[in-house]
Design a protein around this motif. Structure first.
Motif, PDB file in Angstrom:
ATOM      1  N   ILE A 135       0.846  -1.199   0.000  1.00 32.61           N
ATOM      2  CA  ILE A 135       0.000   0.000   0.000  1.00 32.61           C
ATOM      3  C   ILE A 135       0.881   1.248   0.000  1.00 32.61           C
ATOM      4  CG2 ILE A 135      -1.658   1.343   1.370  1.00 32.61           C
ATOM      5  CD1 ILE A 135      -2.877  -1.301   2.306  1.00 32.61           C
ATOM      6  N   ILE A 136       0.564   2.163  -0.917  1.00 30.17           N
ATOM      7  CA  ILE A 136       1.352   3.399  -1.018  1.00 30.17           C
ATOM      8  C   ILE A 136       0.563   4.572  -0.450  1.00 30.17           C
ATOM      9  CG2 ILE A 136       2.670   2.636  -3.041  1.00 30.17           C
ATOM     10  CD1 ILE A 136       0.765   4.454  -4.734  1.00 30.17           C
ATOM     11  N   CYS A 137       1.286   5.614  -0.054  1.00 26.22           N
ATOM     12  CA  CYS A 137       0.648   6.849   0.414  1.00 26.22           C
ATOM     13  C   CYS A 137      -0.016   7.525  -0.783  1.00 26.22           C
ATOM     14  CB  CYS A 137       1.692   7.771   1.032  1.00 26.22           C
ATOM     15  SG  CYS A 137       1.108   9.447   1.322  1.00 26.22           S
ATOM     16  N   PRO A 138      -1.315   7.845  -0.695  1.00 22.54           N
ATOM     17  CA  PRO A 138      -2.007   8.480  -1.827  1.00 22.54           C
ATOM     18  C   PRO A 138      -1.371   9.805  -2.261  1.00 22.54           C
ATOM     19  CG  PRO A 138      -3.587   7.756  -0.159  1.00 22.54           C
ATOM     20  CD  PRO A 138      -2.224   7.598   0.440  1.00 22.54           C
ATOM     21  N   LEU A 139      -0.640  10.450  -1.326  1.00 22.35           N
ATOM     22  CA  LEU A 139      -0.078  11.769  -1.624  1.00 22.35           C
ATOM     23  C   LEU A 139       1.338  11.677  -2.196  1.00 22.35           C
ATOM     24  CD1 LEU A 139      -1.832  14.269  -0.992  1.00 22.35           C
ATOM     25  CD2 LEU A 139      -0.216  14.824   0.809  1.00 22.35           C
ATOM     26  N   SER A 140       2.207  10.905  -1.505  1.00 26.18           N
ATOM     27  CA  SER A 140       3.620  10.851  -1.926  1.00 26.18           C
ATOM     28  C   SER A 140       3.906   9.679  -2.859  1.00 26.18           C
ATOM     29  CB  SER A 140       4.526  10.747  -0.698  1.00 26.18           C
ATOM     30  OG  SER A 140       4.325   9.492  -0.058  1.00 26.18           O
ATOM     31  N   GLY A 141       3.025   8.659  -2.806  1.00 28.55           N
ATOM     32  CA  GLY A 141       3.260   7.467  -3.627  1.00 28.55           C
ATOM     33  C   GLY A 141       4.322   6.547  -3.055  1.00 28.55           C
ATOM     34  N   SER A 142       4.793   6.836  -1.819  1.00 29.87           N
ATOM     35  CA  SER A 142       5.862   6.020  -1.226  1.00 29.87           C
ATOM     36  C   SER A 142       5.298   5.008  -0.228  1.00 29.87           C
ATOM     37  CB  SER A 142       6.887   6.914  -0.528  1.00 29.87           C
ATOM     38  OG  SER A 142       6.509   7.169   0.807  1.00 29.87           O
ATOM     39  N   LYS A 143       6.140   4.005   0.087  1.00 29.52           N
ATOM     40  CA  LYS A 143       5.767   2.977   1.077  1.00 29.52           C
ATOM     41  C   LYS A 143       6.583   3.152   2.359  1.00 29.52           C
ATOM     42  CE  LYS A 143       5.056  -0.206  -2.792  1.00 29.52           C
ATOM     43  NZ  LYS A 143       5.566  -1.403  -3.459  1.00 29.52           N
ATOM     44  N   ASN A 144       7.010   4.371   2.604  1.00 27.06           N
ATOM     45  CA  ASN A 144       7.887   4.673   3.739  1.00 27.06           C
ATOM     46  C   ASN A 144       7.034   4.980   4.977  1.00 27.06           C
ATOM     47  OD1 ASN A 144      10.143   5.225   5.214  1.00 27.06           O
ATOM     48  ND2 ASN A 144      10.654   7.149   4.168  1.00 27.06           N
ATOM     49  N   TRP A 145       6.601   3.926   5.670  1.00 31.42           N
ATOM     50  CA  TRP A 145       5.627   4.079   6.762  1.00 31.42           C
ATOM     51  C   TRP A 145       6.288   4.023   8.142  1.00 31.42           C
ATOM     52  CZ3 TRP A 145       1.127   5.695   5.122  1.00 31.42           C
ATOM     53  CH2 TRP A 145       0.631   5.282   3.877  1.00 31.42           C
ATOM     54  N   THR A 146       5.698   4.739   9.099  1.00 35.34           N
ATOM     55  CA  THR A 146       6.107   4.612  10.511  1.00 35.34           C
ATOM     56  C   THR A 146       5.441   3.370  11.101  1.00 35.34           C
ATOM     57  OG1 THR A 146       4.185   5.841  11.329  1.00 35.34           O
ATOM     58  CG2 THR A 146       6.147   7.141  10.780  1.00 35.34           C
ATOM     59  N   ASP A 147       5.703   3.101  12.364  1.00 37.12           N
ATOM     60  CA  ASP A 147       4.974   2.048  13.072  1.00 37.12           C
ATOM     61  C   ASP A 147       3.527   2.486  13.279  1.00 37.12           C
ATOM     62  OD1 ASP A 147       7.261   0.521  13.232  1.00 37.12           O
ATOM     63  OD2 ASP A 147       7.804   1.229  15.243  1.00 37.12           O
ATOM     64  N   VAL A 148       2.641   1.523  13.520  1.00 38.35           N
ATOM     65  CA  VAL A 148       1.227   1.818  13.807  1.00 38.35           C
ATOM     66  C   VAL A 148       1.080   2.103  15.304  1.00 38.35           C
ATOM     67  CG1 VAL A 148      -1.140   0.914  13.724  1.00 38.35           C
ATOM     68  CG2 VAL A 148       0.469   0.343  11.896  1.00 38.35           C
ATOM     69  N   LYS A 149       0.356   3.183  15.631  1.00 38.01           N
ATOM     70  CA  LYS A 149       0.120   3.534  17.035  1.00 38.01           C
ATOM     71  C   LYS A 149      -1.379   3.658  17.285  1.00 38.01           C
ATOM     72  CE  LYS A 149       4.300   6.435  17.364  1.00 38.01           C
ATOM     73  NZ  LYS A 149       4.592   6.677  15.940  1.00 38.01           N
ATOM     74  N   GLN A 150      -1.775   3.554  18.565  1.00 41.12           N
ATOM     75  CA  GLN A 150      -3.176   3.763  18.926  1.00 41.12           C
ATOM     76  C   GLN A 150      -3.402   5.231  19.310  1.00 41.12           C
ATOM     77  OE1 GLN A 150      -5.541   1.909  18.351  1.00 41.12           O
ATOM     78  NE2 GLN A 150      -5.220  -0.233  18.852  1.00 41.12           N
ATOM     79  N   PHE A 151      -4.577   5.754  18.966  1.00 39.82           N
ATOM     80  CA  PHE A 151      -4.865   7.179  19.150  1.00 39.82           C
ATOM     81  C   PHE A 151      -6.283   7.326  19.699  1.00 39.82           C
ATOM     82  CE2 PHE A 151      -6.616  11.068  17.131  1.00 39.82           C
ATOM     83  CZ  PHE A 151      -5.699  12.016  17.566  1.00 39.82           C
ATOM     84  N   ASN A 152      -6.423   7.948  20.905  1.00 35.99           N
ATOM     85  CA  ASN A 152      -7.764   8.117  21.483  1.00 35.99           C
ATOM     86  C   ASN A 152      -8.494   9.270  20.806  1.00 35.99           C
ATOM     87  OD1 ASN A 152      -9.955   9.032  23.476  1.00 35.99           O
ATOM     88  ND2 ASN A 152      -9.292   7.071  24.311  1.00 35.99           N
TER      89      ASN A 152
END
Length: 514
Positions: free
Chosen positions: A179-196
């Motif tokens: 899956i690529i970023c719709p904006l940058s087209g890159s697959k350079n992702w951070t870790d997944v975090k939980q957000f309240n």
């Protein structure tokens, strides 16, 4: 996809141009994912809310409505699970610096595969015509089978990482799918975090004594904490429902798609309290009943579908969404959830108050089960508005933009137009407005040629135009023009009220649910 984007851009542009939705604080460059409903939007929104309320409360003698406060005691949100568990998984793209919901990225990727299947089926239908067997095609076509297996595998993995709260597994799933970023087209992702997702605020005159509060993230809890008060004062017997409409607030990670996902939104919810063990039949009843409500508006059966939840909330034993075909694809419009007795039991535990129902027939007390129907008013607005906006090619080769709103929901029911601004025609037109405004929202329009006024009212969604001309002065008749067909007929002024009422009356629309 570009076509979908273009269609959606037209919806957003039209909503602003015709006074339906404005960007909030626009003169200060706006506020992300916050919108204001303009003069026509406020009317359409009110009409949708009223249509829901009439169907839900007025037409059901065992359902009543309340209006609970936005601020609630903070322990409410501890009991409901929102303090500890109201989180979304988020992931950032390091190149675009944009933040996304991890589950939405995966779901959108899966939906694109589903769209490819639908395209294959559409092509095959054209090729084979009446001889086409869709079921057989789905079961035998290699491309469809391969894609469906892919969808099933993604669903299985997504459900697993969600249920286990496996954030590393979530990131791995995104990487494995490429899956690529719709904006940058890159697959350079951070870790997944939980957000309240809850907004915090304070209640009190000074910082030292202020109590930490939350803006409510849903309206349902206001119903649950008032369950006993309502039951006793209404003397309602189970099964019965409590309905409510009102604002809720969520600090969405990615608020997008115009008014589809906002940080401040409005819900229309009904919690139906039932005897334990009957939830299965009531679940099916409310699924069918709510779908009938949607279909009564005549927006096309093909635009709706049920989606059963693969991942159930910890308190639910069944859940389904009614999805609508928005310009950006099928998305959730309404949820029907069998919530068991989780809510009342949790509030009993945290408040120390007994929240049970005494059943005189069984001579026993029990904690009722709950069946919930919950629809986003803003999403319903978007569904109605986007579905109604159409461009039509006319016989003379020109096109017209028309907003074919269900007339029961249209902000303005009729525009009264004097043919010219002299000879006593404006006075007669004003008199018609004065007479009809007691029953309907009516406007007077005298600017531009009558043809341009018709087009303007078409684009505004007005079901009727009433034109006053010189013959009106002689025989008391006017021309009434119908928005959808552009058909015109000559009628007596005295008959206008009955003609409009027949078309816009709530009763005639809700009767379709029978």
């Amino acid at each position: 996809m570009a076509n979908q984007d273009d269609t959606f851009k037209k919806v957003i542009s039209h909503a602003k141009e015709y006074g339906y939705v404005f960007q909030s604080s626009e003169i200060y460059d706006g506020l992300s994912a916050v919108y204001d409903y303009a003069q026509n939007g406020a009317e359409l929104k009110k009409n949708i809310r009223d249509y829901w309320w009439r169907a839900m409360v007025q037409m059901n003698e065992n359902i009543v409505g309340i209006d609970a406060a936005i601020f609630m005691h903070p322990t409410t949100w501890k009991a409901s699970g929102h303090v500890d568990a109201f989180n979304d998984p988020l992931i950032d793209n390091k190149d675009s610096k944009k933040r996304y919901r991890a589950d939405v990225l995966v779901e959108d990727f899966r939906e694109k595969i589903s769209e490819k299947i639908e395209k294959d089926i559409t092509k095959a239908k054209k090729r084979f015509g009446d001889a086409f067997d869709e079921k057989q095609f789905r079961e035998t076509n290699p491309n469809v089978i391969r894609r469906q297996n892919q969808i099933n595998e993604i669903t299985e993995r997504l459900t697993k990482v969600q249920e286990e709260g496996d954030l590393e597994g979530f990131k791995q799933l995104i990487l494995d799918l490429g899956i690529i970023c719709p904006l940058s087209g890159s697959k350079n992702w951070t870790d997944v975090k939980q957000f309240n997702l809850m907004f915090g605020t304070k209640l009190g005159a000074s910082a030292e004594t202020a109590m930490d509060l939350y803006l409510r993230p849903e309206t349902a809890q206001g119903i649950f904490v008032n369950f006993l008060n309502v039951q006793k004062t209404s003397r309602l017997k189970i099964p019965f429902g409590i309905a409510q409409t009102g604002k809720a607030f969520r600090n969405e990670i990615v608020a997008r798609q115009f008014i589809f996902r906002m940080r401040e939104f409005e819900q229309m919810e009904m919690q139906f309290f039932i005897k334990p063990g009957t939830q299965g039949e009531w679940y099916e009843h409310w699924k069918a009943h709510r779908m009938k409500w949607h279909l009564s508006l005549g927006m096309g059966e093909d635009n709706y579908r049920f989606h059963d939840h693969e991942k159930l909330a910890h308190y639910a034993d069944a859940a389904a969404d009614i999805e609508f075909k928005f310009p950006f694809g099928f998305k959730e419009l309404e949820g029907i959830h069998s919530r068991t007795d989780f809510d009342l039991k949790a509030h009993e535990e945290y408040s120390g108050k007994k929240l049970q129902y005494f059943d005189h027939e069984d001579n026993a007390s029990y904690t009722p089960y709950v069946l919930e129907t919950s629809i986003g008013l803003d999403r319903m607005f978007l569904a109605v508005f986007s579905n109604s906006l159409q461009e039509e090619e006319l016989e003379n080769g020109t096109t017209r933009t028309v907003l074919k709103l269900p007339s029961v929901l249209a902000p303005v029911k009729a525009a009264v137009l004097p043919l010219i601004k002299r000879d006593g025609l404006p006075e007669v037109a004003r008199k018609i407005v004065e007479e009809l405004k007691w029953d309907f929202n009516i406007i007077y329009d005298e600017k531009d040629a009558v043809g341009r006024r018709y087009r303007r009212q078409d684009a505004n969604g007005t079901p009727f135009c009433i034109t006053v001309d010189h013959d009106t002065l002689e025989d008391n008749t006017v021309t009434i023009r119908h928005r959808d067909t552009m058909a015109q007929e000559r009628v007596n002024i005295d008959n206008l009220r009955a003609i409009i009422k027949k078309e816009v009356d709530v009763r005639n629309w809700l009767m379709k649910m029978k």
